[in-house]
Scaffold this motif. Structure first.
Motif, short mmCIF file in Angstrom:
data_model
loop_
_atom_site.label_atom_id
_atom_site.label_comp_id
_atom_site.label_asym_id
_atom_site.label_seq_id
_atom_site.Cartn_x
_atom_site.Cartn_y
_atom_site.Cartn_z
N LEU A 18 30.90 -6.49 -3.71
CA LEU A 18 29.55 -6.94 -3.36
C LEU A 18 28.72 -7.21 -4.61
CD1 LEU A 18 27.39 -7.28 -1.05
CD2 LEU A 18 26.68 -4.97 -1.64
N ALA A 19 28.78 -6.23 -5.52
CA ALA A 19 28.00 -6.38 -6.76
C ALA A 19 28.48 -7.60 -7.53
CB ALA A 19 28.14 -5.13 -7.60
N LEU A 20 29.80 -7.77 -7.59
CA LEU A 20 30.35 -8.93 -8.30
C LEU A 20 29.89 -10.23 -7.65
CD1 LEU A 20 34.00 -7.98 -9.21
CD2 LEU A 20 32.11 -8.49 -10.75
N GLY A 21 29.88 -10.21 -6.31
CA GLY A 21 29.46 -11.40 -5.58
C GLY A 21 28.04 -11.78 -5.91
N ILE A 22 27.19 -10.78 -5.96
CA ILE A 22 25.78 -11.06 -6.25
C ILE A 22 25.64 -11.61 -7.67
CG2 ILE A 22 23.51 -10.04 -6.51
CD1 ILE A 22 24.30 -8.10 -4.27
N VAL A 51 39.04 6.40 2.14
CA VAL A 51 37.66 6.02 2.42
C VAL A 51 36.91 5.76 1.12
CG1 VAL A 51 35.46 6.90 3.27
CG2 VAL A 51 37.53 7.16 4.65
N ALA A 52 37.10 6.70 0.17
CA ALA A 52 36.39 6.56 -1.10
C ALA A 52 36.82 5.29 -1.83
CB ALA A 52 36.64 7.79 -1.97
N VAL A 53 38.13 5.06 -1.85
CA VAL A 53 38.65 3.90 -2.58
C VAL A 53 38.14 2.60 -1.96
CG1 VAL A 53 40.74 2.56 -3.04
CG2 VAL A 53 40.70 5.01 -3.50
N LEU A 54 38.24 2.52 -0.64
CA LEU A 54 37.81 1.29 0.04
C LEU A 54 36.31 1.07 -0.12
CD1 LEU A 54 39.86 1.39 3.34
CD2 LEU A 54 40.18 -0.08 1.35
N PHE A 55 35.57 2.15 0.02
CA PHE A 55 34.13 2.01 -0.05
C PHE A 55 33.70 1.52 -1.44
CE2 PHE A 55 29.86 3.97 -0.62
CZ PHE A 55 29.21 3.14 0.27
N LEU A 56 34.27 2.18 -2.45
CA LEU A 56 33.90 1.77 -3.81
C LEU A 56 34.37 0.36 -4.12
CD1 LEU A 56 34.38 5.00 -5.91
CD2 LEU A 56 32.28 3.80 -5.34
N PHE A 73 21.54 -0.56 -8.48
CA PHE A 73 20.94 0.65 -7.92
C PHE A 73 21.92 1.36 -6.98
CE2 PHE A 73 18.14 2.77 -4.78
CZ PHE A 73 17.50 3.64 -5.66
N SER A 74 22.51 0.58 -6.07
CA SER A 74 23.43 1.23 -5.13
C SER A 74 24.68 1.70 -5.86
CB SER A 74 23.78 0.29 -3.98
OG SER A 74 24.25 -0.93 -4.48
N GLY A 75 25.09 0.98 -6.90
CA GLY A 75 26.21 1.43 -7.73
C GLY A 75 25.93 2.81 -8.31
N MET A 76 24.70 2.98 -8.79
CA MET A 76 24.32 4.25 -9.39
C MET A 76 24.36 5.37 -8.37
SD MET A 76 21.36 3.53 -12.11
CE MET A 76 20.04 4.17 -11.11
N ILE A 77 23.77 5.11 -7.21
CA ILE A 77 23.73 6.12 -6.14
C ILE A 77 25.15 6.53 -5.76
CG2 ILE A 77 23.08 6.51 -3.73
CD1 ILE A 77 20.57 6.22 -5.03
N ILE A 78 26.00 5.53 -5.60
CA ILE A 78 27.36 5.84 -5.14
C ILE A 78 28.12 6.61 -6.20
CG2 ILE A 78 29.57 4.75 -4.61
CD1 ILE A 78 27.93 2.65 -3.08
N ALA A 79 27.98 6.21 -7.45
CA ALA A 79 28.66 6.93 -8.53
C ALA A 79 28.20 8.38 -8.55
CB ALA A 79 28.35 6.26 -9.86
N LEU A 80 26.89 8.58 -8.42
CA LEU A 80 26.32 9.93 -8.45
C LEU A 80 26.86 10.77 -7.30
CD1 LEU A 80 24.13 11.08 -10.41
CD2 LEU A 80 22.57 10.97 -8.45
N SER A 81 26.86 10.19 -6.10
CA SER A 81 27.31 10.98 -4.95
C SER A 81 28.80 11.25 -5.02
CB SER A 81 26.90 10.32 -3.63
OG SER A 81 27.13 8.95 -3.69
N SER A 82 29.57 10.32 -5.64
CA SER A 82 31.00 10.61 -5.73
C SER A 82 31.26 11.74 -6.73
CB SER A 82 31.78 9.35 -6.11
OG SER A 82 31.42 8.92 -7.39
N PHE A 83 30.39 11.88 -7.75
CA PHE A 83 30.48 13.03 -8.65
C PHE A 83 30.26 14.32 -7.89
CE2 PHE A 83 29.72 10.45 -12.60
CZ PHE A 83 30.87 10.90 -13.26
N LEU A 84 29.22 14.31 -7.07
CA LEU A 84 28.91 15.50 -6.28
C LEU A 84 30.07 15.84 -5.35
CD1 LEU A 84 25.14 14.86 -5.39
CD2 LEU A 84 26.11 16.39 -7.12
#
Ligand code: UDP
Ligand code: MG
Length: 351
Positions: free
Chosen positions: A309-313, A298-303, A263-274
């Protein structure tokens, strides 16, 4: 075996709770039940003797048959010696010595597997769970409940941070998992034979017992008590193990963390498009001043962080399914000193 039978008459002693309900007292008189108390022990040598005395007194008060099953979970002190000398004096004791330290959940499973009782009661060896509550738990069982949780009201002698973290953990778990784990209960509870049989059918290696107990369902209720400070010795838990247990509980009973990652992956991908669209428009309108380095970083580090995180989970879940697929035994028994009393002795008594 005469000692199998409690010394006192059941009607006299079955606690006020039962005495005030003649119908329950009558049921207790019709049949005598076998109560199995299960006590995992890891370096509890100085607690064994007082624990045994208090538990025996409480069990005698119920007027039923009883057995105590001690599991020595790879203690490095003389816990095993203590247990064996206790068994010399009391033949209602079974001692199971595991081959090494398998952890409390596995030790508890070993005890539950060996329990022959109509009900089983897991109890901590450090006297944090007052054995005096047993008659009350049993009274609830006679009322027809399969699970009677001992719910702690207050935790004496535990640091605020631990109380707070456990408070938050139970509420979080309640929110995100698809089963309701009763809040503020440890492993101290009464389980009927029906629940014990259900537990035997759960093959999972990673055992978050509180979750498994709750998963079985059945009619359950709670009895409140005040949790005391550890009698002697130090808690075997530290924050690392507590954290591990929390992860265990969450991943065994909830897929929310996995969904959270996607879910957070989706949100972040969407906002980076914007954000990209905004950059394009900005460049078209005002030209490129090549000052994008900070925002890029910032973008690179954040993503990158989000991906880790996602991989860890995913890894947490993957390691669990790997663990399950190995199908290793939950515990290994080195030696068992069983109680010499046979089930048939009890059947004869009841006949
Ligand atoms: N225990 C165990 N194996 C372990 C750790 C603990 O059998 O590896 C037992 C311990 O002897 C005690 C119970 O589990 O009877 C609860 O342990 P502890 O008091 O350390 O936990 P806490 O009360 O802090 O949750
Ligand atoms: Mg304890």
């Amino acid at each position: 075996m005469s000692s199998w039978r409690s010394a006192s008459s059941p009607l006299e002693n079955i606690t006020q709770a039962v005495a005030s309900r003649p119908d329950i007292a009558a049921r207790a008189l019709q049949k005598k039940y076998l109560l199995s108390v299960i006590i995992p022990c890891h370096n509890e040598s100085s607690n064994i003797a007082p624990l045994f005395e208090r538990t025996r007194t409480a069990l005698e008060h119920t007027g039923q048959f009883w057995e105590m099953i001690f599991i020595n979970d790879g203690s490095t002190d003389d816990t095993l010696l203590q247990l064996l000398s206790l068994r010399e004096r009391e033949n209602r004791i079974t001692v199971i010595d595991l081959s090494r330290n398998f952890g409390k959940e596995a030790a508890l499973t070993a005890g539950l597997d060996h329990a022959r009782g109509d009900v089983a009661i897991p109890l901590d060896a450090d006297l944090q769970d007052p054995p005096e509550l047993i008659p009350e738990l049993f009274a609830k069982f006679l009322e027809g409940y399969d699970v009677v949780n001992a719910q702690r009201l207050h935790r004496d002698g535990e640091p605020l941070a631990k109380r707070l973290s456990s408070f938050l953990f139970y509420r979080l778990l309640g929110r995100i998992s698809n089963i309701t784990i009763p809040q503020d209960t440890g492993d101290y509870r009464l389980l009927s034979r029906r629940v014990l049989d259900a537990l035997q059918r759960m093959p999972e290696r990673r055992r978050y017992m509180k979750g498994l107990f709750a998963w079985t369902g059945f009619r359950s209720t709670s009895v409140a008590y005040r949790r005391e400070a550890r009698h002697t010795g130090r808690s075997n838990w530290n924050y690392w193990r507590l954290g591990q247990l929390a992860i265990e509980g969450i991943t065994s009973f909830s897929h929310v963390p996995l969904q959270l990652a996607s879910f957070s992956g989706m949100i972040i991908a969407l906002s980076s498009f914007l954000y990209a669209a905004y950059l394009v428009i900005e460049t078209l309108l005002y030209g490129n001043s090549v000052k994008g380095y900070p925002s890029l970083m910032v973008a690179v580090l954040f993503l990158g962080g989000m991906q880790l995180l996602a991989l860890g989970i995913i890894g947490e879940y993957l390691s669990r399914s790997y663990e399950e697929s190995k199908q290793r035994p939950i515990y290994l028994v080195q030696d068992t000193w069983s109680s010499p009393i046979e089930n048939t002795d009890i059947q004869q008594e009841n006949a």
